[in-house]
Design a protein around this motif. Sequence first.
Motif, mmCIF file in Angstrom:
data_model
loop_
_atom_site.group_PDB
_atom_site.id
_atom_site.type_symbol
_atom_site.label_atom_id
_atom_site.label_comp_id
_atom_site.label_asym_id
_atom_site.label_seq_id
_atom_site.Cartn_x
_atom_site.Cartn_y
_atom_site.Cartn_z
ATOM 1 N N THR A 42 25.926 -10.323 -73.517
ATOM 2 C CA THR A 42 26.834 -9.928 -74.069
ATOM 3 C C THR A 42 27.583 -11.838 -73.708
ATOM 4 O O THR A 42 28.622 -12.289 -74.817
ATOM 5 C CB THR A 42 27.576 -9.762 -74.396
ATOM 6 N N GLU A 43 28.155 -11.579 -72.276
ATOM 7 C CA GLU A 43 28.737 -13.131 -71.572
ATOM 8 C C GLU A 43 27.792 -14.978 -71.778
ATOM 9 O O GLU A 43 28.174 -14.861 -72.991
ATOM 10 C CB GLU A 43 29.219 -12.995 -70.179
ATOM 11 N N LYS A 45 26.057 -14.835 -73.898
ATOM 12 C CA LYS A 45 25.416 -15.399 -75.607
ATOM 13 C C LYS A 45 27.008 -15.809 -76.424
ATOM 14 O O LYS A 45 26.909 -16.842 -77.082
ATOM 15 C CB LYS A 45 24.969 -13.709 -76.360
ATOM 16 N N ARG A 46 27.633 -15.345 -75.696
ATOM 17 C CA ARG A 46 29.329 -16.171 -75.867
ATOM 18 C C ARG A 46 29.212 -17.603 -75.601
ATOM 19 O O ARG A 46 29.667 -18.383 -75.708
ATOM 20 C CB ARG A 46 30.079 -15.353 -75.461
ATOM 21 N N PHE A 47 29.305 -17.079 -74.154
ATOM 22 C CA PHE A 47 28.703 -18.571 -73.354
ATOM 23 C C PHE A 47 28.388 -19.816 -75.019
ATOM 24 O O PHE A 47 28.372 -20.928 -74.777
ATOM 25 C CB PHE A 47 28.339 -18.947 -72.058
ATOM 26 N N PHE B 33 32.696 -14.370 -83.324
ATOM 27 C CA PHE B 33 31.925 -14.552 -82.244
ATOM 28 C C PHE B 33 31.254 -12.737 -82.266
ATOM 29 O O PHE B 33 29.638 -12.939 -82.651
ATOM 30 C CB PHE B 33 31.986 -13.973 -80.036
ATOM 31 N N ARG B 45 26.410 -5.118 -80.102
ATOM 32 C CA ARG B 45 26.634 -5.920 -79.484
ATOM 33 C C ARG B 45 28.507 -6.549 -80.502
ATOM 34 O O ARG B 45 29.004 -6.517 -79.657
ATOM 35 C CB ARG B 45 25.742 -7.146 -79.289
#
Lengths: 293, 283
Positions: A42-43, A45-47, B33, B45
């Motif tokens: 998730t992180e 992807k966020r980045f 997001f 997600r």
Amino acid sequence: MKYVILIAFIITVIQAYSALSDTCLEMADYLINEGEYEDAITEYKRFIFFNKEKQESLDYAYYKMGLAYRSIRRWHESIRALRASIHTSQDQDLSQQRRIILSTTLIASGDCNLANIELMRIIRSNARTQTKKQALYFSGVSSLYMQDWFSARRLFRDFYDFLPRQDSKERFKVVDSILTQIPDSYKSIRKAKVMSIILPGLGQIYANDWRNGINAFIINSLGIGMTGYYFHKGKTKTAFLISVFALRFYVGNVYGAVTSVENYNINLERQNTNRILKVIGMDEPGFVDNESE
Amino acid sequence: MKIYPVILIFIILPLILNAAEPDYYSPENMLSFADHLYDDEDYLRAAEEYKRYIFLSTDDKNNILYKIGLCYRLASKNDLAVEYFRKTADNTTNDRLKHAAVYQTAYTYFLAEEYDKSITIIDNLDVKEKNWFYTLKSLNYLHQRKWYKARDILDQIKNLDERLIYIIPELKAKSTAGINMKRKKPILAALFSAVLPGSGKIYCGEIVDGLYSFAVVGLSGLLAWDGFRKNDVNSIQGWIFGSLSVVFYSGNIYGSALSARVYNYSKENDIINSIPKLPEFLP
């Protein structure tokens, strides 16, 4: 005044350094190290979503995301992320290294054909020797899983040419002899069928399936024997009834012979692949640690 | 005096660099997001991100609850999807969103193959715009193999909107195919096999099995008859083959009736498997 400038300079350097590192990416790295792969993904992807312009870190985020997916055996997503990391990377060596990781993931996902295409691209490129060695090694392994013994032999020969040590040469001789023998060790399905038609159970015995062979022989002998006996005694109706049942066993015996040969051949491939993997495992080329970001 | 601009640069530069990092965890960024994850079909997600957004944001949450329900539905987490659609329907004062949430609840039950629950929700609903709900109801009936009911519902649908205009004729065709399908009658198959062993199976298209059954029942019966003919009721052969013959004979009758049912079921499945998917409902 000089001291003021010096202090301001030191503060600037520290702050600039901390500004170059990214909170999200750091968090993702921390999570992946902790084994929290889903959260790490998730992180990453966020980045990626918020830093589409940051080429220098984007390929790294894709790469690590690919590894995280790989760790939870989500091959399809892992392959997609690793491919993105290769496409976004500016560093040729790094790309080739990641291509190797991608290929091993493809092998793990069962797509050995695609893995071989990726590995061939490395073998034919002007990659570093260590990377080429890895490519040859994994391409050989991939060919083993595809039962392409001829290609596996050629690839392992090229791989072992890179290894000068005597014990490595000895191991190659073992691998080479196994790979040479395999094609001749297969049992023929056609032969087994003919054998079982002539003598029930013989096809199974030919495929080393003694238990089913003897079983088929006894059952069919009884069926055929009883049919013959009643015919001989003139009890045609009984003979017909038994022959109806016996016919099913007889046909089943022929199909059984085919299954026995198929199982024999699958076992042969599996056993020999495992034997080879055990031998070549000692020479598996390690990864160069240039991914220490 | 010239030294002050230099110091100023030293102080401003890190601030500029720091400002380059986006505020990843602000509610707005979290929402964009989450939307990106949803578009990327990473639904679970996305659902987690929407939940975080709900926690941090002060805006109206019902649209997001609906979106979470959609995420779970698309990720095949039907129980969770129903939970969130129900929450949306209970909390919102917006009629369109409420109807959308109820529709999605019914649709999720349909996807979970809980057709009766789906139909009950549609029946208890009082809305003007019923076309989507009726289409869904007809789909439930089609999957329950209630062909006549499906066609009756489809006939009630009037003034189609452009998203349903193509699917309704197809659904009507499927219900008609279900009604007109030539079924094999289990009783007839059993009757055939009772008169001539194996013929019931042949009637159901299982020719080899039918011939084999005929041979087995016929030969065992013949042997029993032969035994009794020679030694009357004292014939061991007669009793053994007679018993065997009765078992084979009755098994064949039962098997033929079963074959007819299997045949019908498989033909109906062919129709059901070719039913088109419903377009996504937009609130």
